[in-house]
Design a protein around this motif. Structure first.
Motif, PDB file in Angstrom:
ATOM      1  N   PHE A 236       0.838  -1.200   0.000  1.00 26.83           N
ATOM      2  CA  PHE A 236       0.000   0.000   0.000  1.00 26.83           C
ATOM      3  C   PHE A 236       0.875   1.254   0.000  1.00 26.83           C
ATOM      4  CE2 PHE A 236      -2.269   3.311   2.463  1.00 26.83           C
ATOM      5  CZ  PHE A 236      -3.379   3.463   1.666  1.00 26.83           C
ATOM      6  N   LEU A 237       1.872   1.259   0.876  1.00 23.76           N
ATOM      7  CA  LEU A 237       2.753   2.424   0.978  1.00 23.76           C
ATOM      8  C   LEU A 237       3.517   2.654  -0.317  1.00 23.76           C
ATOM      9  CD1 LEU A 237       4.390   2.505   4.513  1.00 23.76           C
ATOM     10  CD2 LEU A 237       2.892   4.182   3.443  1.00 23.76           C
ATOM     11  N   SER A 238       4.034   1.583  -0.887  1.00 22.14           N
ATOM     12  CA  SER A 238       4.836   1.755  -2.104  1.00 22.14           C
ATOM     13  C   SER A 238       3.965   2.290  -3.235  1.00 22.14           C
ATOM     14  CB  SER A 238       5.498   0.431  -2.512  1.00 22.14           C
ATOM     15  OG  SER A 238       4.511  -0.475  -2.947  1.00 22.14           O
ATOM     16  N   LYS A 239       2.667   1.884  -3.228  1.00 18.68           N
ATOM     17  CA  LYS A 239       1.768   2.382  -4.274  1.00 18.68           C
ATOM     18  C   LYS A 239       1.466   3.866  -4.104  1.00 18.68           C
ATOM     19  CE  LYS A 239      -0.749  -1.681  -5.682  1.00 18.68           C
ATOM     20  NZ  LYS A 239      -1.790  -2.543  -5.134  1.00 18.68           N
ATOM     21  N   ILE A 240       1.123   4.264  -2.879  1.00 20.01           N
ATOM     22  CA  ILE A 240       0.696   5.661  -2.752  1.00 20.01           C
ATOM     23  C   ILE A 240       1.867   6.620  -2.616  1.00 20.01           C
ATOM     24  CG2 ILE A 240      -1.586   5.128  -1.767  1.00 20.01           C
ATOM     25  CD1 ILE A 240      -0.489   6.049   0.902  1.00 20.01           C
ATOM     26  N   LEU A 241       3.067   6.104  -2.304  1.00 19.49           N
ATOM     27  CA  LEU A 241       4.214   7.019  -2.179  1.00 19.49           C
ATOM     28  C   LEU A 241       5.060   7.052  -3.436  1.00 19.49           C
ATOM     29  CD1 LEU A 241       5.332   6.293   1.497  1.00 19.49           C
ATOM     30  CD2 LEU A 241       3.926   8.171   0.641  1.00 19.49           C
ATOM     31  N   SER A 242       4.679   6.241  -4.455  1.00 19.82           N
ATOM     32  CA  SER A 242       5.544   6.140  -5.632  1.00 19.82           C
ATOM     33  C   SER A 242       5.425   7.349  -6.545  1.00 19.82           C
ATOM     34  CB  SER A 242       5.218   4.854  -6.406  1.00 19.82           C
ATOM     35  OG  SER A 242       3.896   4.931  -6.879  1.00 19.82           O
ATOM     36  N   HIS A 243       4.406   8.205  -6.342  1.00 15.74           N
ATOM     37  CA  HIS A 243       4.273   9.353  -7.243  1.00 15.74           C
ATOM     38  C   HIS A 243       4.770  10.625  -6.609  1.00 15.74           C
ATOM     39  CE1 HIS A 243       2.108   6.995 -10.123  1.00 15.74           C
ATOM     40  NE2 HIS A 243       1.389   6.497  -9.131  1.00 15.74           N
TER      41      HIS A 243
END
Lengths: 243, 230
Positions: A236-243
């Motif tokens: 979840f974190l990697s998805k929402i922090l990747s941008h």
């Protein structure tokens, strides 16, 4: 301040919305609840002031059992501020009357005292000039700041935020978050459902991560952002922090 | 075609038509609308309440009333109530209910069924977030209804409510079955007495038409003024 223990909620036995949720929020603490949509985080926060019923478990707010049928719910709710995703200002009332209604009808404050309090709070969220307007004449960000002021007018012991910035245009998110950050720094006890990880980093003491109705991770902010233990939180974190 | 018509009969009948007839028609319309609104709101709240039995009772009542022609209800009510009253009170003879009281009660009961459906739609048009926000602030169910939901619902449905009242205004002419002198009844009596049917019924039509049209126009003006800014 808030004790949530073993809360279960289901619509049908096969459709479980909350599964054995246990956590707590202590006085002065800011707890951010995050997770993918449909994970039950909004439902959980609505259980805290009994806007949503649940089937088993207990929730205590300041020592009062929310799910006890004998509890005076209006009285309890008057001490728990809540801010909604879609603001929910009363469209037929002027801004100042939105702030005064519950003060007068629930707390029994005289009109002039309620108005003074309302104006102070409007000034605090930077909207004193809008007091005589109607909600629809304000932008989304302004409306949400009014909604925060309306909740604060009741002198709440804790504030609940249910995705307060999700319905806002991007340029209005920060004006609402600024108000919330100030509130957190003044020591208000807060439980915040949000995707705004910047806000969580700035002021949260703890972060709760939910998925499929379960509390998967309940950790201090540094632990959560540093090294989340579960796979699901990492993803979840990697998805929402990747941008 | 109009050569044989005597419009002076109208002028001579004006005091009677308006002081007797129209006063009655407007009084009946006003009181029936008020009573119907109060009773109708109660029915709507029953149907929307969590209590299933209350909702069922209100539902059956509304369906029953809406399935009968108004003129039949007026008729039956007028002739039945004295006997029902006798049975309830145990009196030795049918109790007397005046034609006005009887017709007023009938119209209130009948209109309540229609008003309650309008109210129900109006209340349901308010998003669920509004009562939730009111509850979250500590307002009780009754307070949330009174200060948050109903004021908004009323604004939304006021045009429909007034339109229904205009229909009611026209429907009150059905009291002719009880030989009551409402506006149309008065016109009818003069028409029969003087043998001037065309003139009197034409005039009555024009009066009903004018009042209803002006009221409809008023509704549109009002609607623009009280609409909640969205």
């Amino acid at each position: 301040m808030i004790e949530i223990s073993h809360v279960n909620k289901w619509y049908t036995p096969s459709f479980q919305v909350l599964t054995d949720c246990t956590t707590s929020v202590t006085k002065g603490e800011v707890v951010v609840v995050c997770g993918p949509s449909g994970s039950g985080k909004s439902t959980l926060i609505k259980c805290v002031n009994a806007l949503e019923p649940f089937q088993s478990g207990d929730i205590l707010v300041d020592g009062t059992k929310v799910n006890d049928p004998k509890t005076n719910l209006p009285k309890l709710r008057s001490r728990v501020g809540m801010v909604f995703q879609h603001f929910e200002l009363f469209p037929h009332l002027k801004i100042i009357d939105n702030l005064c209604l519950a003060q007068e009808k629930v707390l029994g404050r005289p009109r002039d005292k309620a108005q003074t309090k309302g104006m102070q709070l409007l000034e605090r969220v930077g909207l004193k000039e809008q007091a005589q307007k109607f909600p629809a004449q304000l932008s989304g960000g302004q409306q949400q700041r009014v909604a925060i002021a309306r909740a604060l007018a009741m002198d709440p012991i804790v504030m609940l935020f249910d995705e307060p910035t999700s319905a806002l245009d991007p340029e209005m998110v920060s004006e609402v978050l600024d108000v919330m950050v100030d509130l957190a720094r003044e020591g208000m006890t807060m439980m915040v459902v949000t995707h705004e990880m910047g806000f969580a980093r700035k002021v949260a003491n703890r972060v709760i991560f939910m998925d499929r109705g379960e509390i998967v991770e309940d950790a201090s902010k540094d632990d959560f952002f540093g090294k989340p233990r579960s796979d699901r939180a990492q993803k979840f974190l990697s998805k929402i922090l990747s941008h | 075609m109009f050569a044989n018509l005597d419009f002076d009969v109208i002028r001579r009948a004006l005091p009677y038509l308006f002081y007797e007839g129209m006063t009655f028609t407007l009084t009946l319309t006003g009181l029936a609308a008020l009573g119907g609104l109060i009773f109708g709101t109660a029915l709507a709240l029953m149907r929307l309440s969590g209590f299933k039995i209350l909702g069922r009772i209100a539902g059956i009542y509304v369906d029953f009333m809406r399935s009968l022609p108004l003129v039949l209800v007026i008729f039956w009510f007028y002739f039945l109530v004295p006997y029902i009253g006798q049975w309830v009170t145990g009196a030795s003879r049918p109790i007397s209910v005046g034609a006005f009281a009887s017709s007023l009660i009938t119209f209130i009961m009948f209109e309540a069924a229609y008003f309650s459906e309008i109210m129900r739609a109006g209340i349901q048009s308010i998003s669920r977030g509004q009562p939730a926000a009111a509850s979250a602030l500590g307002l009780t169910y009754a307070q949330s209804m009174r200060y948050v939901v109903l004021p908004q619902a009323f604004r939304n449905m006021l045009p429909v409510l007034i339109t229904q009242t205009i229909v009611l205004f026209q429907d009150t002419s059905l009291v002719y079955v009880l030989s009551i002198t409402d506006f149309l009844g008065a016109a009818s009596k003069v028409a029969q007495r003087d043998g001037r049917l065309v003139e009197m019924y034409l005039f009555a039509a024009i009066v009903y038409f004018t009042i209803s049209c002006v009221a409809s126009y008023g509704v549109r003006r009002l609607q623009a003024r009280i609409a909640i800014i969205r």
